[in-house]
Design a protein around this motif. Structure first.
Motif, mmCIF file in Angstrom:
data_model
loop_
_atom_site.group_PDB
_atom_site.id
_atom_site.type_symbol
_atom_site.label_atom_id
_atom_site.label_comp_id
_atom_site.label_asym_id
_atom_site.label_seq_id
_atom_site.Cartn_x
_atom_site.Cartn_y
_atom_site.Cartn_z
ATOM 1 N N ALA A 95 3.303 4.672 -21.971
ATOM 2 C CA ALA A 95 2.646 5.645 -22.829
ATOM 3 C C ALA A 95 3.027 7.048 -22.358
ATOM 4 C CB ALA A 95 1.131 5.455 -22.756
ATOM 5 N N PRO A 96 2.953 8.063 -23.232
ATOM 6 C CA PRO A 96 3.224 9.433 -22.792
ATOM 7 C C PRO A 96 2.369 9.792 -21.570
ATOM 8 C CG PRO A 96 3.049 9.345 -25.174
ATOM 9 C CD PRO A 96 2.652 7.990 -24.676
ATOM 10 N N GLY A 97 2.994 10.382 -20.574
ATOM 11 C CA GLY A 97 2.276 10.715 -19.352
ATOM 12 C C GLY A 97 2.129 9.557 -18.386
ATOM 13 N N GLY A 98 2.711 8.397 -18.744
ATOM 14 C CA GLY A 98 2.580 7.204 -17.909
ATOM 15 C C GLY A 98 3.498 7.241 -16.695
ATOM 16 N N TYR A 99 3.204 6.362 -15.731
ATOM 17 C CA TYR A 99 3.916 6.339 -14.458
ATOM 18 C C TYR A 99 4.702 5.039 -14.259
ATOM 19 C CZ TYR A 99 0.785 10.174 -13.130
ATOM 20 O OH TYR A 99 0.093 11.367 -13.084
ATOM 21 N N LEU A 100 5.898 5.179 -13.686
ATOM 22 C CA LEU A 100 6.669 4.034 -13.221
ATOM 23 C C LEU A 100 6.781 4.158 -11.711
ATOM 24 C CD1 LEU A 100 8.528 1.559 -13.547
ATOM 25 C CD2 LEU A 100 10.435 3.138 -13.994
ATOM 26 N N GLY A 101 6.179 3.214 -10.989
ATOM 27 C CA GLY A 101 6.211 3.228 -9.534
ATOM 28 C C GLY A 101 7.193 2.188 -9.022
ATOM 29 N N VAL A 102 8.155 2.623 -8.213
ATOM 30 C CA VAL A 102 9.218 1.749 -7.722
ATOM 31 C C VAL A 102 9.205 1.728 -6.202
ATOM 32 C CG1 VAL A 102 11.723 1.410 -7.618
ATOM 33 C CG2 VAL A 102 10.657 2.190 -9.753
ATOM 34 N N GLY A 110 0.812 -1.219 0.000
ATOM 35 C CA GLY A 110 0.000 0.000 0.000
ATOM 36 C C GLY A 110 0.842 1.264 0.000
ATOM 37 N N ARG A 111 2.090 1.157 0.444
ATOM 38 C CA ARG A 111 2.968 2.332 0.460
ATOM 39 C C ARG A 111 3.215 2.863 -0.957
ATOM 40 N NH1 ARG A 111 6.217 -0.444 4.865
ATOM 41 N NH2 ARG A 111 8.089 -0.471 3.586
ATOM 42 N N LEU A 112 3.147 1.988 -1.958
ATOM 43 C CA LEU A 112 3.216 2.432 -3.353
ATOM 44 C C LEU A 112 1.828 2.474 -3.990
ATOM 45 C CD1 LEU A 112 4.917 3.240 -5.833
ATOM 46 C CD2 LEU A 112 5.014 0.815 -6.442
ATOM 47 N N GLU A 150 9.010 12.000 -7.921
ATOM 48 C CA GLU A 150 8.591 12.365 -6.566
ATOM 49 C C GLU A 150 8.772 11.167 -5.649
ATOM 50 O OE1 GLU A 150 4.141 12.434 -5.847
ATOM 51 O OE2 GLU A 150 4.181 12.778 -8.017
ATOM 52 N N PHE A 151 8.868 11.448 -4.366
ATOM 53 C CA PHE A 151 9.149 10.418 -3.364
ATOM 54 C C PHE A 151 8.025 10.423 -2.329
ATOM 55 C CE2 PHE A 151 13.351 9.524 -4.928
ATOM 56 C CZ PHE A 151 13.764 10.713 -5.513
ATOM 57 N N PRO A 152 6.969 9.597 -2.538
ATOM 58 C CA PRO A 152 5.837 9.573 -1.609
ATOM 59 C C PRO A 152 6.206 9.051 -0.218
ATOM 60 C CG PRO A 152 5.301 8.432 -3.662
ATOM 61 C CD PRO A 152 6.776 8.674 -3.662
ATOM 62 N N GLY A 153 7.308 8.283 -0.121
ATOM 63 C CA GLY A 153 7.707 7.715 1.165
ATOM 64 C C GLY A 153 9.178 7.363 1.142
ATOM 65 N N PRO A 154 9.717 6.906 2.273
ATOM 66 C CA PRO A 154 11.154 6.620 2.361
ATOM 67 C C PRO A 154 11.632 5.464 1.484
ATOM 68 C CG PRO A 154 10.019 5.937 4.369
ATOM 69 C CD PRO A 154 9.027 6.708 3.567
ATOM 70 N N ASP A 155 10.708 4.618 1.007
ATOM 71 C CA ASP A 155 11.134 3.517 0.133
ATOM 72 C C ASP A 155 10.318 3.456 -1.155
ATOM 73 O OD1 ASP A 155 8.757 2.676 1.253
ATOM 74 O OD2 ASP A 155 9.472 0.691 1.838
ATOM 75 N N THR A 156 9.680 4.578 -1.518
ATOM 76 C CA THR A 156 8.888 4.595 -2.754
ATOM 77 C C THR A 156 9.273 5.793 -3.613
ATOM 78 O OG1 THR A 156 7.122 5.716 -1.521
ATOM 79 C CG2 THR A 156 6.878 3.342 -1.886
ATOM 80 N N VAL A 157 9.163 5.608 -4.918
ATOM 81 C CA VAL A 157 9.425 6.682 -5.873
ATOM 82 C C VAL A 157 8.463 6.510 -7.046
ATOM 83 C CG1 VAL A 157 11.320 5.318 -6.894
ATOM 84 C CG2 VAL A 157 11.172 7.747 -7.382
ATOM 85 N N ILE A 158 7.921 7.613 -7.526
ATOM 86 C CA ILE A 158 7.046 7.583 -8.696
ATOM 87 C C ILE A 158 7.656 8.492 -9.756
ATOM 88 C CG2 ILE A 158 4.763 8.125 -9.623
ATOM 89 C CD1 ILE A 158 3.586 7.429 -6.889
#
Length: 222
Positions: free
Chosen positions: A149-156, A66-68, A199-207
Motif C-alpha cells: 500500500a502507499p507508504g508501506g514498508y518492505l523489510g529485508v 529481532g534485528r529486522l 535505510e539500513f538499521p543494521g549491517p544485514d537489514t534494510v527497510i
C-alpha cells in the motif's frame, strides 16, 4: 550475453571464482550473482532448506530475527497488515508480528505456496534471509513492492557484499542455495530506481518505504 537478474543489464564481469561456482558482478546495479547454469535444481534446493530447524519456540532464532523485527515494528501504525514472504519451514517472524497484534499472511514457494497471498495488498512485507536465494530478484522485488500500500514498508534481511577481498573468504557464499548477493550500493540503486526511501538499521537489514502518492510526472508543454 550474461544478463543481471536484478536490473537486466548485460554489462557483467567475473567478480570471484571458487572451486564450485563463478560469481559475476553487474556494472549497473553492482549485484553479485551466480550464473543460472550453476544453480541447484528445485529438488536439491528444497533438500537444503529441509535441514533448517527454525521454530518460533527458539529464542535464539527470535533474537536473530529481532534485528529486522524491532526497527520495523517501531514504524508500523496500529492494525497494519503484513506478509512474511519466504517464511520457510518454521514460520517465526509472522508469529512475532501476530503476537503484537498485526494480522499476518505467509508465503513460501516450498512450504506455504498459497498464491492468493501474492494477489493481495499489504501495509508491510518482510523477506528475511530470502533475497540471496532468488534466481530472479528483480522480478520478485518488483512484485512485492507492487503489493505494498502507499507508504508501506518492505523489510529485508540479507548479509551484504562489502569488498572482493571479504567476498573471497565469506562463509555466506559457501551455501549452495545462495545465488544473489546485494551490497548497500545495490539496495540504494534499486530504491532510487523504484522511487523508494531506503535505510539500513543494521549491517544485514534494510527497510524500504513506498511513497505515499505516485510521483507526478511534469506535463508536456506544446
Amino acid at each position: 550475453m550474461r544478463r543481471c537478474p536484478l536490473c537486466a543489464a548485460s554489462t557483467t564481469a567475473l567478480y570471484h571464482r571458487d572451486r564450485r561456482r563463478d560469481y559475476y558482478q553487474c556494472a549497473t546495479c553492482k549485484l553479485v550473482f551466480v550464473p543460472p547454469a550453476q544453480h541447484l535444481s528445485a529438488a536439491a534446493e528444497k533438500a537444503e532448506y529441509d535441514k533448517h530447524q527454525n521454530s518460533p519456540h527458539d529464542t535464539g532464532y527470535r533474537r536473530f530475527l529481532g534485528r529486522l523485527f524491532t526497527p520495523l515494528l517501531a514504524k508500523l501504525p496500529a492494525n497494519a497488515r503484513g506478509l512474511d514472504f519466504g517464511s520457510g519451514p518454521g514460520p517465526t517472524l509472522s508469529v512475532m508480528f501476530a503476537e503484537q497484534g498485526y494480522p499476518m499472511a505467509i508465503y513460501d514457494p516450498f512450504y506455504a505456496p498459497d498464491a492468493s497471498a501474492l494477489a493481495q495488498m499489504f501495509d508491510f512485507i518482510t523477506a528475511t534471509e530470502v533475497v540471496e536465494h532468488l534466481s530472479q530478484p528483480g522480478q520478485v522485488l518488483t512484485q512485492l513492492v507492487a503489493q505494498l500500500a502507499p507508504g508501506g514498508y518492505l523489510g529485508v534481511m540479507t548479509k551484504r557484499v562489502t569488498s572482493p577481498e571479504a567476498f573471497a573468504r565469506w562463509h555466506y557464499i559457501s551455501d549452495p542455495t545462495h545465488i544473489s548477493f546485494f551490497s548497500q550500493e545495490t539496495f540504494r540503486w534499486w530504491a532510487q530506481k523504484n522511487t523508494l526511501a531506503v535505510e539500513f538499521p543494521g549491517p544485514d537489514t534494510v527497510i524500504l518505504r513506498k511513497s505515499l502518492s505516485p510521483i507526478a510526472m511534469p506535463s508536456e508543454k506544446h
